[in-house]
Design a protein around this motif. Structure first.
Motif: not given
Length: 207
Positions: A98, A142, A145-146, A149, A167
């Protein structure tokens, strides 16, 4: 945009992946004009003039002004997604991936702040078909990145209940760099990237 294309002196050629040369010059001129005046206030004559060409020459390479914007937007979004996917697929813990994603994403938006403003903030000027295409790329951005996480939460690295909301917050924070970054400011793109990586790890509640 592409560091792979260089002059004999070793300098990067902006948008070197766009050929032929006349099409590249028009695209560079369009980025500058759209960033300075906005898409709707820019005419094809403005773009051609900046490129040192006649208005008629523009239509040899691009059928419409909107096609030019789409080409800019597509290349920019493809690059952004490439950056995030490279970080996502890298080795290491979710916190490391991340942080790497944020550093790289922020650095790109700072180094290419003029281009990024056009890529990120002129979406609504695209026609329906092209807009839908770019919206799908944004969904993939999106999702990249999600997933990082989510993996961090599942592994116990992050303490964050609202993954979807976080996010959106992370991406918004990174993208907004294009609005304010000043090459003559006190922070370099690398320094901004490091700062934002630290901020994002705090946002996700790194343990």
């Amino acid at each position: 945009m592409s560091a792979a294309e260089q002059t004999p002196e070793g300098e990067d050629v902006p948008w070197g992946e766009v050929t032929p040369e006349a099409a590249r010059r028009l695209l560079v001129a369009a980025v500058e004009a759209f960033a300075e005046r906005g898409y709707h206030a820019t005419t094809t004559r403005d773009i051609a003039g900046r490129a040192g060409m006649s208005p008629a020459a523009l239509y040899i390479h691009y059928k419409t002004k909107e096609e030019l914007l789409h080409r800019i937007s597509r290349i920019g979004h493809d690059k952004a997604l490439e950056i995030l996917r490279a970080a996502e697929s890298g080795g290491g813990a979710a916190s490391e991936r991340l942080a790497d994603a944020v550093r790289s994403f922020v650095r790109w938006h700072a180094e290419h702040h003029t281009t990024a403003r056009v890529v990120q903030y002129e979406l609504d000027a695209l026609g329906p078909e092209h807009r839908a295409e770019i919206v799908e790329l944004r969904r993939e951005t999106d999702a990249s990145v999600r997933r990082i996480i989510e993996q961090g939460v599942a592994a116990g690295e992050f303490d964050q209940a609202d993954v979807a909301g976080t996010t959106v917050a992370v991406l918004s924070l990174c993208i907004d760099v294009a609005r304010w970054f000043n090459p003559e400011g006190r922070r370099t793109p690398d320094e901004v990237g490091e700062l934002y990586a630290d901020l994002v790890l705090r946002m996700v509640g790194r343990r």
